[in-house]
Design an enzyme around this catalytic site. Structure first.
Site, short mmCIF file in Angstrom:
data_model
loop_
_atom_site.label_atom_id
_atom_site.label_comp_id
_atom_site.label_asym_id
_atom_site.label_seq_id
_atom_site.Cartn_x
_atom_site.Cartn_y
_atom_site.Cartn_z
N CYS A 111 19.04 -44.76 14.90
CA CYS A 111 18.40 -45.73 13.98
C CYS A 111 18.26 -45.17 12.57
CB CYS A 111 17.03 -46.13 14.52
SG CYS A 111 15.90 -44.73 14.69
N HIS A 280 10.52 -45.02 14.59
CA HIS A 280 11.77 -45.78 14.56
C HIS A 280 12.06 -46.18 13.12
CE1 HIS A 280 14.89 -48.48 15.88
NE2 HIS A 280 14.25 -49.58 15.51
N ASN A 300 16.71 -54.95 12.38
CA ASN A 300 16.69 -53.89 13.40
C ASN A 300 18.12 -53.58 13.82
OD1 ASN A 300 15.69 -52.01 15.17
ND2 ASN A 300 14.60 -53.46 16.48
#
Ligand SMILES: *[C@@H]1O[C@H](CO)[C@@H](O)[C@H](O)[C@H]1NC(C)=O
Ligand SMILES: *[C@@H]1O[C@H](CO)[C@@H](O)[C@H](O)[C@H]1NC(C)=O
Length: 334
Positions: A111, A280, A300
């Site tokens: 990520c 994240h 995302n």
């Protein structure tokens, strides 16, 4: 009928006490409990329960900071009254392909690299007056930036942007996207219950691929494919983040992720659970207000069948889960 009220009360007590009985975070019972608590958003099934170990991995790809941040705070933007109530980079710069792209990390905690290179790609397009559709390679950053951390086992967003300035990152896009020197080599995999077109994530390797300093498209030269950014800086106030996005394009953020985030479907997310899974990274591309609740519009990297077609609206203005104190970006060098 007498049962009705009593049964509801009993049901609530059963649900409430179940919270203490270690409900599986992805279970239907836990999703029902989240939906009882959440006032501004809806939860639903995004992942199978058996996926939990992988979900934790893709939710915690940001390594904890050790010591001071190594980059400087940005010089403040001064035009405070120019901030609109809502803004969406996709509408402001409609020609930019990367702004419309939703990534899939696969079975990898990348990520930190995806949010970085996605924002870098957006910025190259935006600063070229929407003429350059250059994708900056996740593969290159994730596998070759050793100073950033551990690839699929997590990295540091600030150092990802510093690496863009010090070493450069070649071009490259989605898995088999033919978008430059080195496309992402990890195949999008199956997250969702009702969807069956991708391979199961459990069948995909979770190891960081090797770093190759040649292009997988052999017609291209690695060194000539490098893109660079200026020295990065961080932003940590709501209005400064807004002005930065308005002027220069999306930024990378990282936040403390709670287990209920995995089950986000729609509305403005704010945590209902106190159980932290890690940190994240995602890309902020705009903001707005929904039913009186201000939110950040965020991309995302869990494919388009997660959340709102791959996007999430996230509570804005309260530094919720530190979403506002970890933003980073740099200008591209064109
Ligand atoms: C940006 O692109 C538009 C549309 O192609 C053009 O009209 C405009 O002059 C360009 N601006 C600059 C600064 O190059
Ligand atoms: C790093 O950033 C600085 C200032 O922003 C710039 O002058 C320099 O050229 C960049 N480094 C590289 C290798 O592009």
């Amino acid at each position: 009928m007498k049962c009705l009220g009593t049964c509801i009360v009993l049901g609530v007590i059963v649900l409430a006490s179940a919270a203490n009985l270690n409900l599986h975070p992805l279970s239907d019972e836990n999703i029902a409990l989240i939906n009882q608590k959440a006032k501004t958003w809806k939860a639903g099934k995004n992942f199978e329960m058996k996926e939990w170990d992988r979900v934790k991995k893709i939710m915690s790809g940001v390594l904890p900071y050790t010591g001071e941040r190594k980059i400087a705070k940005a010089q403040p933007h001064l035009e405070i009254d120019a901030i609109p109530e809502s803004f969406d980079s996709r509408e402001a710069w409609p020609q930019c392909e990367s702004l419309k792209t939703i990534w899939d990390q696969s079975n990898c905690g990348s990520c930190w690299a995806i949010a970085a290179t996605a924002a870098m790609s957006d910025r190259i397009c935006i600063h070229s007056n929407q003429t350059r559709q250059t994708f900056v390679s996740v593969e290159d950053l994730n596998t070759c930036c050793y100073s950033c951390g551990n690839g699929c086992d997590g990295g540091n967003p600030d150092l990802a942007w510093s690496y863009w300035n010090s070493s450069g990152i070649v071009t490259g896009g989605l898995y088999q996207g033919n978008q430059g020197c080195k496309d992402y080599t990890l195949i999008p995999c199956e997250h969702n219950v009702d969807y069956n077109t991708r391979p199961q994530c459990s069948s995909v390797s979770s190891k960081t691929p090797y770093c190759f300093t040649i292009c997988s498209d052999r017609s291209m030269d690695y060194k000539e494919s490098l893109t660079f950014g200026e020295i990065p800086s961080y932003f940590e106030e709501e209005q400064q983040i807004q002005l930065e996005i308005l002027k220069n394009g999306p930024v990378e953020t990282s936040f403390t992720v709670m287990d209920d985030f995995a089950s986000y479907k729609s509305g403005v997310y704010q945590a209902t659970s106190g159980i932290s899974v890690g940190r994240h990274s995602m890309k902020i591309l705009g903001w707005g207000v929904e039913d009186g609740t201000p939110y950040w519009l965020i991309a995302n990297s869990w494919n388009t069948d997660w959340g709102l077609d791959g996007y999430v609206k996230f509570l804005r203005g309260e530094n919720h889960l530190k979403i506002e104190s970890n933003c980073v970006a740099a200008l591209p060098i064109l």
